[in-house]
Design an enzyme around this catalytic site. Structure first.
Site, PDB file in Angstrom:
ATOM      1  N   ASP A 230       6.627 -10.775  10.532  1.00 30.22           N
ATOM      2  CA  ASP A 230       6.391  -9.606   9.697  1.00 30.22           C
ATOM      3  C   ASP A 230       7.538  -8.606   9.844  1.00 30.22           C
ATOM      4  O   ASP A 230       8.643  -8.980  10.225  1.00 30.22           O
ATOM      5  CB  ASP A 230       5.035  -8.975  10.075  1.00 30.22           C
ATOM      6  CG  ASP A 230       4.325  -8.406   8.862  1.00 30.22           C
ATOM      7  OD1 ASP A 230       4.883  -7.475   8.258  1.00 30.22           O
ATOM      8  OD2 ASP A 230       3.245  -8.880   8.510  1.00 30.22           O
TER       9      ASP A 230
ATOM     10  N   HIS B 216       4.095  -2.328   7.478  1.00 26.84           N
ATOM     11  CA  HIS B 216       3.351  -3.540   7.136  1.00 26.84           C
ATOM     12  C   HIS B 216       2.996  -4.380   8.365  1.00 26.84           C
ATOM     13  O   HIS B 216       1.855  -4.836   8.522  1.00 26.84           O
ATOM     14  CB  HIS B 216       4.213  -4.346   6.156  1.00 26.84           C
ATOM     15  CG  HIS B 216       3.545  -5.534   5.566  1.00 26.84           C
ATOM     16  ND1 HIS B 216       3.438  -6.732   6.230  1.00 26.84           N
ATOM     17  CD2 HIS B 216       2.974  -5.722   4.354  1.00 26.84           C
ATOM     18  CE1 HIS B 216       2.823  -7.602   5.447  1.00 26.84           C
ATOM     19  NE2 HIS B 216       2.529  -7.018   4.307  1.00 26.84           N
TER      20      HIS B 216
ATOM     21  N   SER C 267      -1.410  -9.961   1.936  1.00 29.03           N
ATOM     22  CA  SER C 267      -0.914  -9.651   3.265  1.00 29.03           C
ATOM     23  C   SER C 267      -2.040  -9.230   4.175  1.00 29.03           C
ATOM     24  O   SER C 267      -2.004  -9.454   5.365  1.00 29.03           O
ATOM     25  CB  SER C 267       0.044  -8.466   3.200  1.00 29.03           C
ATOM     26  OG  SER C 267       1.320  -8.901   2.944  1.00 29.03           O
TER      27      SER C 267
END
Ligand SMILES: *[C@@H]1O[C@H](CO)[C@@H](O)[C@H](O)[C@H]1NC(C)=O
Ligand SMILES: *[C@@H]1O[C@H](CO)[C@@H](O)[C@H](O)[C@H]1NC(C)=O
Ligand SMILES: *[C@@H]1O[C@H](CO)[C@@H](O)[C@H](O)[C@H]1NC(C)=O
Ligand SMILES: *[C@@H]1O[C@H](CO)[C@@H](O)[C@H](O)[C@H]1NC(C)=O
Ligand SMILES: *[C@@H]1O[C@H](CO)[C@@H](O)[C@H](O)[C@H]1NC(C)=O
Ligand SMILES: *[C@@H]1O[C@H](CO)[C@@H](O)[C@H](O)[C@H]1NC(C)=O
Ligand SMILES: *[C@@H]1O[C@H](CO)[C@@H](O)[C@H](O)[C@H]1NC(C)=O
Length: 751
Positions: free
Chosen positions: A152, A225, A538
């Site tokens: 990520d 994220h 996600s």
């Protein structure tokens, strides 16, 4: 050297013919896997000499080698010309040489650009955590001692979600490291975050050296994220976590709060000129290095919330290649499939800005644009620079979705001096609403409401509105439901394998965030938050990874395929009203929307039967789809098995002509002396027969095989199906305690 290349490649845009023969790209050169007889040094020397054989000199060979993959994957990534790549591919020991695409992969959030038809997200109207908690978490000891690796954008180690209070020592099996770098040193890892590494060599080949005003050259997360997905899989329980403005205040917790986490940072901001809000990009050669290291480090589960916007196939997809190696080591890989899913039908927003409670003039964006903006439907979308401050100041503006970012529309409305925004879904978005941390008072409405508001504005010369302060809504019903414009099946790669496999929550998920970026990541937004909402596959992917970690903790010896089967065959098709999961437009969702259904953590730990598959089974499957050369130690049989015989917990037949029989094997993982009976819900226009339709298992671990025969009723024409038009059904094994369901998707071939 790399900077020099960066300059050169930007010239290529203008002078492709002149310099294309010198164009150098990142290639992955793949030798298969390691037989375990060589030392790491020997492996690296082999890679180097292979590369040296096509390069001018030693120095060139050394500087063009980006990664030597040497833990599980045997191969390397290097900067090559097309000619060098072709010379390498002719070597006997080389399995494949594939050029990687510079910008094909990105993090799968809907916060990035939304295009009509390619956008959506998933909502867990019901409470995810309490569902998982049902007792699965306890049964699994909250995932204790399971190690989850994430690929990520990095991690914010100071978040309370990653605290190691009360954790025992790092598992002895762990071989990973805590890689130091910009604002990150070994003290940032702990007994919870046990490993952290970063990969950017391929990224920098294409984008030049990372500008450290835009990201940390280390495992630290700038984007937010990676912190979000990490905390969703395995964040600690954090009391009183809330997003900006106090929304969704409550306990934030990952699916498996006692797992150990390892971050492999592979995603970076592309072009400093582009808004960081558009999200990061992730390069294949970097990702493959991360997967190879994760396998070597000893993770049990890998979660990858990264997707490709370009067509990929099994041979040119680094993630697929890496996942195959992971499967061999019994590591379960959970990947984002593309954005899809449900949302509640209520005006929603997570903006903390409150509008004074009175009526304000209400205008449609398309009526208050600058003179230069074309007067068509794009005008109503509040794209940057489109609104006229003179006509907009002090008003509430109705903006339509379509192009651009949702929070970006808020930014434009604010720039033009409006006091608030109503964000209207286009008919394509239907009832699909996302909670966004808007920079001004704002609310989002479903398509029907947007049309009513639009008509109200058009029919009245004095339209007015007020926006009430947002509230956190829980237990929205019906939920979950699916967005009709999710990325859906049929599987573009192999239509005879049903994809996606499963659906999980992915819209409006509250989780940890990076404190170095704002919740919107817009340039003008300087707010700092510890927790934030985000949406996209996600977010669904780490939910699945969290459930996988729990199931793995309960059944440590289960294979990757067995765990996948457990999740798929126990998934549900009904929402929290007991009605079928629907699409945003209210139709009943189909397996192309949700695969086997919505993940049901409590059931997944006790599936009764599993459809197991080994590494060899996957190699045979690859033979069936024409990918012959994957593992040098394995030769495809002369006649490859049918694709339909992969022991997968679903059945897809893309071109049925007449009749077809598929083989399956189930393994008993429930109780001794269990008798299962088959029932069938045939796709409309087809007959389905399961044979035998009773299976008796004396012992746990026993395997039984059966066949499923699908026949088109009457002639192709009479079955009322045209090519590509699918009909859906299912077959189910039931022993009175366990319900083991497999979806069927079938379409006839055009004779
Ligand atoms: C790591 O950095 C922190 C500051 O962020 C510092 O307090 C700590 O001493 C450093 N640890 C090591 C081992 O360098
Ligand atoms: C990095 O970005 C900052 C901010 O845009 C800019 O001022 C600086 O020149 C950039 N540095 C490099 C080396 O490009
Ligand atoms: C970034 O923007 C500046 C100013 O608009 C422009 O001169 C420069 O070429 C851009 N750089 C890139 C890499 O697009
Ligand atoms: C897969 O992609 C590679 C590289 O893009 C291409 O050469 C190959 O033909 C593709 N294979 C299939 C089966 O589409
Ligand atoms: C509106 O007009 C602009 C400029 O001509 C064009 O680029 C855009 O595609 C148009 N949009 C629609 C929906 O027709
Ligand atoms: C709006 O105002 C115009 C002119 O001022 C008038 O012709 C029209 O009838 C009005 N429309 C409504 C719906 O009141
Ligand atoms: C045939 O297809 C049409 C259109 O999809 C549908 O309305 C009709 O009910 C179908 N008829 C049968 C017999 O399945």
């Amino acid at each position: 050297m790399k900077n020099l290349f960066f300059v050169l490649s930007s010239f290529l845009v203008f002078l492709p013919l002149l310099v294309s023969c010198d164009e150098r790209n990142v290639y992955i050169v793949y030798f298969g896997e390691h037989d375990g007889s060589k030392t790491l040094q020997e492996i690296e020397d082999n890679h180097h000499s292979s590369l040296f054989s096509v390069k001018k000199n030693e120095e060139d060979a050394r500087s063009s080698l980006l990664y030597s993959y040497k833990n599980s994957i045997n191969g390397f990534a290097a900067v090559l010309t097309a000619e060098e790549a072709s010379m390498l591919s002719e070597k006997d020991e080389v399995v494949s040489v594939s050029q990687t695409k510079p910008n094909a992969w990105s993090l799968q959030t809907t916060r990035s650009w939304e295009f009509i038809g390619a956008e959506g997200g998933m909502e867990f109207g019901r409470n995810v955590d309490s569902e998982i908690e049902g007792n699965l978490q306890r049964k699994a000891n909250y995932g204790k001692n399971i190690i989850v690796g994430l690929l990520d954008s990095g991690i914010w180690p100071e978040s309370r979600s990653f605290s190691d209070d009360g954790f025992g020592p790092v598992p002895k099996s762990w071989k990973g490291i805590c890689q130091t770098g910009d604002s990150f040193n070994s003290s940032h890892c702990n007994r919870k975050l046990i490993g952290a590494r970063y990969y950017l060599k391929a990224f920098e080949h294409y984008n030049g050296r990372l500008n450290n005003s835009f990201d940390y050259r280390s495992p630290r997360d700038h984007d937010g994220h990676g912190s979000h997905t990490s905390a969703t899989v395995g964040g600690r329980k954090v009391e009183k976590a809330s997003a900006i403005g106090g929304f969704a205040s409550g306990t934030a917790s990952g699916g498996a709060p006692l797992v150990r986490l390892a971050m492999y940072k592979v995603c970076w901001p592309i072009n400093p000129n582009m808004s960081l809000a558009q999200g990061d990009t992730c390069l294949e050669a970097d990702m493959l290095a991360a997967i190879d290291d994760a396998i070597g480090d000893g993770v049990n589960v890998i979660s990858i919330s990264i997707g490709s916007n370009q067509p990929i196939n099994y041979t040119n997809d680094g993630i697929a290649m890496g996942a195959l190696h992971a499967i061999k080591k019994n590591i379960v890989v959970s990947c984002a499939a593309g954005n899809s899913g449900p949302a509640p039908a209520t005006g929603e927003s997570a903006t903390p800005h409150k509008l004074k409670k009175r009526m304000y003039p209400l205008v449609y964006a398309g009526d208050v644009v600058e003179p230069h903006v074309p007067k068509n439907s794009t005008a109503g979308q509040c794209l940057p620079g489109s609104l006229s401050p003179k006509k907009t100041k002090g008003k509430i503006v109705l903006c339509m979705r379509g192009e651009g970012m949702r929070v970006g529309k808020g930014e434009e409305v604010k720039r033009a001096g409006a006091v608030g925004m109503i964000l209207g879904n286009s008919p394509l978005n239907g009832n699909d609403l996302a909670i966004d941390p808007h920079v001004l008072p704002a609310t989002q409405v479903v398509a029907d409401d947007a049309i009513s508001i639009f008509n109200y504005i058009k029919s009245s010369n004095k339209s007015v509105a007020q926006i009430d302060p947002g509230m956190t809504i829980v237990n929205t019903k019906p939920a979950p439901s699916m967005a009709s414009f999710s990325s859906m099946g049929p599987n573009p790669l192999v239509a005879d394998i049903l994809k996606p496999d499963i659906t999980a929550p992915g819209v409006n998920i509250l989780s940890a965030w990076s404190e170095s970026s704002s919740p919107t990541k817009l340039d003008m937004d300087h707010r700092v938050v510890k927790y934030n909402f985000d949406s996209g596959t996600s977010m669904a992917c780490p939910h699945v990874a969290g459930v996988i970690a729990l199931v793995k903790a309960i059944h440590p010896t289960w294979s990757s395929a067995a765990i996948r089967s457990a999740l798929m065959t126990t998934a549900t098709l009904t929402n929290n009203l007991g009605k079928p999961i629907s699409t945003a437009s209210g139709e009943i969702a189909k397996p192309f929307n949700y695969g086997s259904g919505h993940v049901r953590p409590r059931k997944a730990s006790d599936p009764g039967l599993v459809y197991d598959a080994s590494y060899t089974d996957y190699l045979l499957f690859l033979c069936s789809v024409g990918v012959q050369k994957v593992d040098p130690s394995f030769n495809c049989p002369k006649i490859s098995p049918s694709v339909h015989d992969l022991n997968h917990p679903s059945l897809a037949i893309s071109q049925l002509s007449g009749t077809m029989t598929a083989k399956r094997i189930v393994t008993n993982v429930g109780g001794k002396n269990s008798l299962y009976r088959a029932s069938v819900s045939p796709p409309q226009g087809f007959l389905v027969k399961v044979d035998p339709n009773e299976l008796y298992f004396k012992d746990v671990g026993e395997k039984q095989s059966f066949t499923i025969t699908v026949t088109a009723k009457g002639s192709h024409k009479a079955s009322n199906s045209t090519q590509g038009e699918y009909s859906f059904g299912s077959y189910t094994w039931n022993d009175g305690m366990h319900v083991v369901r497999s979806p069927i998707a079938v379409a006839v071939s055009q004779a």
